[in-house]
Design a protein around this motif. Structure first.
Motif, mmCIF file in Angstrom:
data_model
loop_
_atom_site.group_PDB
_atom_site.id
_atom_site.type_symbol
_atom_site.label_atom_id
_atom_site.label_comp_id
_atom_site.label_asym_id
_atom_site.label_seq_id
_atom_site.Cartn_x
_atom_site.Cartn_y
_atom_site.Cartn_z
ATOM 1 N N ALA A 33 0.824 -1.209 0.000
ATOM 2 C CA ALA A 33 0.000 0.000 0.000
ATOM 3 C C ALA A 33 0.862 1.264 0.000
ATOM 4 O O ALA A 33 0.401 2.319 -0.466
ATOM 5 C CB ALA A 33 -0.927 0.000 1.210
ATOM 6 N N ALA A 34 2.115 1.170 0.488
ATOM 7 C CA ALA A 34 2.993 2.344 0.563
ATOM 8 C C ALA A 34 3.927 2.467 -0.630
ATOM 9 O O ALA A 34 4.840 3.306 -0.619
ATOM 10 C CB ALA A 34 3.815 2.292 1.858
ATOM 11 N N LEU A 35 3.742 1.657 -1.673
ATOM 12 C CA LEU A 35 4.583 1.755 -2.867
ATOM 13 C C LEU A 35 4.368 3.108 -3.550
ATOM 14 O O LEU A 35 3.305 3.712 -3.432
ATOM 15 C CB LEU A 35 4.246 0.610 -3.830
ATOM 16 C CG LEU A 35 4.712 -0.796 -3.428
ATOM 17 C CD1 LEU A 35 4.186 -1.835 -4.410
ATOM 18 C CD2 LEU A 35 6.232 -0.862 -3.346
ATOM 19 N N PRO A 36 5.360 3.601 -4.285
ATOM 20 C CA PRO A 36 6.653 2.964 -4.631
ATOM 21 C C PRO A 36 7.774 3.229 -3.641
ATOM 22 O O PRO A 36 8.886 2.756 -3.838
ATOM 23 C CB PRO A 36 6.983 3.588 -5.979
ATOM 24 C CG PRO A 36 6.400 4.954 -5.893
ATOM 25 C CD PRO A 36 5.165 4.841 -5.054
ATOM 26 N N GLY A 37 7.510 3.973 -2.572
ATOM 27 C CA GLY A 37 8.589 4.310 -1.652
ATOM 28 C C GLY A 37 9.111 3.113 -0.899
ATOM 29 O O GLY A 37 10.263 3.134 -0.413
ATOM 30 N N THR A 38 8.370 2.067 -0.768
ATOM 31 C CA THR A 38 8.789 0.878 -0.012
ATOM 32 C C THR A 38 9.075 -0.302 -0.941
ATOM 33 O O THR A 38 8.861 -1.463 -0.565
ATOM 34 C CB THR A 38 7.680 0.477 0.983
ATOM 35 O OG1 THR A 38 6.460 0.264 0.260
ATOM 36 C CG2 THR A 38 7.464 1.559 2.021
ATOM 37 N N ALA A 39 9.549 -0.021 -2.146
ATOM 38 C CA ALA A 39 9.734 -1.089 -3.131
ATOM 39 C C ALA A 39 10.718 -2.149 -2.635
ATOM 40 O O ALA A 39 10.489 -3.363 -2.802
ATOM 41 C CB ALA A 39 10.220 -0.498 -4.447
ATOM 42 N N GLY A 40 11.839 -1.719 -2.021
ATOM 43 C CA GLY A 40 12.844 -2.671 -1.573
ATOM 44 C C GLY A 40 12.278 -3.642 -0.540
ATOM 45 O O GLY A 40 12.418 -4.874 -0.661
ATOM 46 N N GLY A 41 11.643 -3.114 0.486
ATOM 47 C CA GLY A 41 11.073 -3.971 1.524
ATOM 48 C C GLY A 41 9.928 -4.834 0.984
ATOM 49 O O GLY A 41 9.781 -6.001 1.390
#
Length: 204
Positions: free
Chosen positions: A62-70
């Protein structure tokens, strides 16, 4: 789920009892019960960890794209635990296609999704075939099936044929009953010879 050395020994004894039934001692029974409790607890713990993992995966997605790595790390871990990607995961991976790790996961998830679709279609086809077979077996066979089942006729045992008995005649009520004299009339007595029979003249 991994078993320790002691748990493996208990498991071997339990399998031996299952394959070759014999009276088990109290120690073996207690060890088997403890092993069953440990397995149940591990299963419950695995279900809790899976629920936490999927909850984290949904938050990172839901928090993409800022949390793509995790998100990619959690998704790969979930896939290894048996998770099947849903349409939201496929949409998120398509948006992150520029990332090599995301592109590799997209190919993997698409393959898994296609396998799931084939499995569902095969199961549905099997279910439809079984239902069709059930309907065919339930179709009545015409008017004959509506008639009650005829009872089998008991055939007489083979043997000498009996002659039919003639019916007994009963007298009519309007006719008088004959007397014995009418049924058996008296015999007539022969007439006595004459006292002086005429003499025949000899021819002269």
């Amino acid at each position: 789920m991994a078993f320790g050395a002691e748990e493996l020994r208990v498991l071997r004894r339990a399998l031996a009892l299952a394959l070759h039934p014999r009276p088990a001692c109290a120690e073996d029974v207690q060890d088997c019960l403890r092993l069953a409790e440990s397995v149940d607890e591990a299963t419950r713990e695995g279900a809790r960890l899976r629920a936490f993992l999927l909850a984290d995966l949904a938050r990172y997605r839901a928090a993409l794209p800022g949390t793509a790595g995790g998100y990619l790390v959690l998704l790969e871990e979930a896939l290894g635990a048996g998770y099947r990607p849903d349409p939201d995961d496929l949409a998120a991976l398509r948006a992150l296609r520029g990332n090599p790790a995301a592109a590799a996961l997209l190919d993997r998830c698409q393959t898994l999704a296609e396998q799931d679709v084939r499995t569902r279609l095969a199961g549905r086809a099997t279910s439809v075939a079984l239902q069709s077979r059930t309907r065919l077996l339930a179709i009545p066979g015409g008017r004959a099936s509506e008639e009650p089942a005829r009872k089998p006729v008991d055939r007489p045992a083979t043997g000498p044929k009996q002659q039919p008995q003639s019916p007994v005649k009963t007298p009519r009520p309007d006719r008088p009953i004959p007397t014995p004299g009418e049924v058996f009339p008296p015999k007539r007595k022969p007439a006595p010879p004459p006292a002086n029979p005429p003499q025949q003249l000899a021819a002269g």
